[in-house]
Design an enzyme around this catalytic site. Structure first.
Site, PDB file in Angstrom:
ATOM      1  N   ASP A  63       0.870  -1.170   0.000  1.00  0.00           N
ATOM      2  CA  ASP A  63       0.000   0.000   0.000  1.00  0.00           C
ATOM      3  C   ASP A  63       0.906   1.219   0.000  1.00  0.00           C
ATOM      4  O   ASP A  63       1.536   1.540   1.011  1.00  0.00           O
ATOM      5  CB  ASP A  63      -0.895  -0.012   1.246  1.00  0.00           C
ATOM      6  N   SER A 143      -0.238  11.543 -16.791  1.00  0.00           N
ATOM      7  CA  SER A 143      -1.465  11.649 -17.587  1.00  0.00           C
ATOM      8  C   SER A 143      -1.433  12.949 -18.380  1.00  0.00           C
ATOM      9  O   SER A 143      -0.950  13.974 -17.890  1.00  0.00           O
ATOM     10  CB  SER A 143      -2.702  11.644 -16.684  1.00  0.00           C
ATOM     11  N   TYR A 158      -7.406  15.525  -9.427  1.00  0.00           N
ATOM     12  CA  TYR A 158      -6.669  14.508 -10.180  1.00  0.00           C
ATOM     13  C   TYR A 158      -5.661  15.103 -11.169  1.00  0.00           C
ATOM     14  O   TYR A 158      -4.487  14.689 -11.164  1.00  0.00           O
ATOM     15  CB  TYR A 158      -7.643  13.579 -10.913  1.00  0.00           C
ATOM     16  N   LYS A 162      -1.372  14.596 -11.200  1.00  0.00           N
ATOM     17  CA  LYS A 162      -0.579  14.072 -12.307  1.00  0.00           C
ATOM     18  C   LYS A 162       0.414  15.121 -12.823  1.00  0.00           C
ATOM     19  O   LYS A 162       1.511  14.771 -13.289  1.00  0.00           O
ATOM     20  CB  LYS A 162      -1.495  13.602 -13.436  1.00  0.00           C
TER      21      LYS A 162
END
Length: 246
Positions: A63, A143, A158, A162
């Site tokens: 994790d 991304s 998000y 990235k």
């Protein structure tokens, strides 16, 4: 790819999607791969399907939001495999949220995996690579959304998470000046994976109508980076599906 046969690679988020595709391709190219994820059962299923391949896949629970879990995983690599040659930071999550009325809990969850988790795995990977003092490679899967933020409802934090990978990659390059460790950032456009399943904007019908990359396309980009000579640093790769216009 011949010089990587028998070498050790670690892939985070290897239980599905892009991570699983990367792990599969590296094993088929003769590498020993450590698949790191919380869901090791999925990695074990993939490992079973790769029996007879030139390389081998190990499933190790990790994790990346927990330092102890991460350090234990890399200690396993060191104790059982001796070293690490390639680190693929692929693990990432998204939470449908917004900056105007989102929750700190959701924002923090994304940052913990997408940013701080990468910091942890890069630190541990560099520690092992420096001990070996040979060619090393770290690839961070970002991304295109971090470079060209699309107007997608609920994307929230998000894209920022990235975008941070670009800066982290460059900072690590600066810190590794004079070493034999290279750092590459790969930024794909839309990839049809389970990451998008939680977004109302991406229903199954909508995704089917949109140009999208396959997970194997990103795995091919990883293989391309691995195929370049050790004196070549590929700083950034941007992949877009044909027809994507945002």
């Amino acid at each position: 790819m011949d010089r990587w046969v028998g070498k050790i690679a670690a892939v985070t988020g290897a239980s599905a999607g892009i991570g699983a595709a990367i792990a599969r391709q590296l094993v088929n190219n003769g590498m020993t791969v450590v698949g790191l994820a919380r869901r090791t059962d999925k990695i074990e299923e993939l490992a079973n399907s790769l029996e007879g391949a030139p390389g081998k896949l190990h499933a190790i629970e990790c994790d990346v939001t927990k330092e102890e879990s991460t350090t234990l995983a890399f200690s396993w690599i060191e104790e059982n495999l001796g070293s690490l040659d390639v680190m693929i930071n692929n693990a990432g999550i998204a939470k449908e949220s917004s900056l105007t009325d989102g929750s700190l809990e959701d924002w923090r969850a994304v940052i913990d995996v997408n940013v701080l988790g990468v910091c942890l795995t890069m630190r541990e990977a560099v520690r092992l690579m420096r001990k070996k003092d040979e060619e090393g490679l770290i690839i961070n899967i970002g991304s295109l959304a971090g470079e060209r933020v699309p107007a997608v409802p609920g994307f929230g934090i998000y894209p920022s998470s990235k975008r941070a990978l670009t800066a982290l990659s460059q900072t690590l390059r600066n810190e590794l000046t004079g070493s034999k460790i290279r750092v590459t950032n790969i930024s794909p456009g839309l990839v049809a994976t389970e990451l998008l399943a939680s977004y109302h904007a991406f229903s199954e019908e909508v995704l089917a109508a949109m140009p999208a990359l396959k997970s194997e396309d990103i795995a091919n980009a990883v293989s391309y980076v691995l195929s370049t000579p050790s004196n070549v640093v590929i700083q950034d790769i941007v992949l877009r599906p044909l027809g994507e216009t945002w």
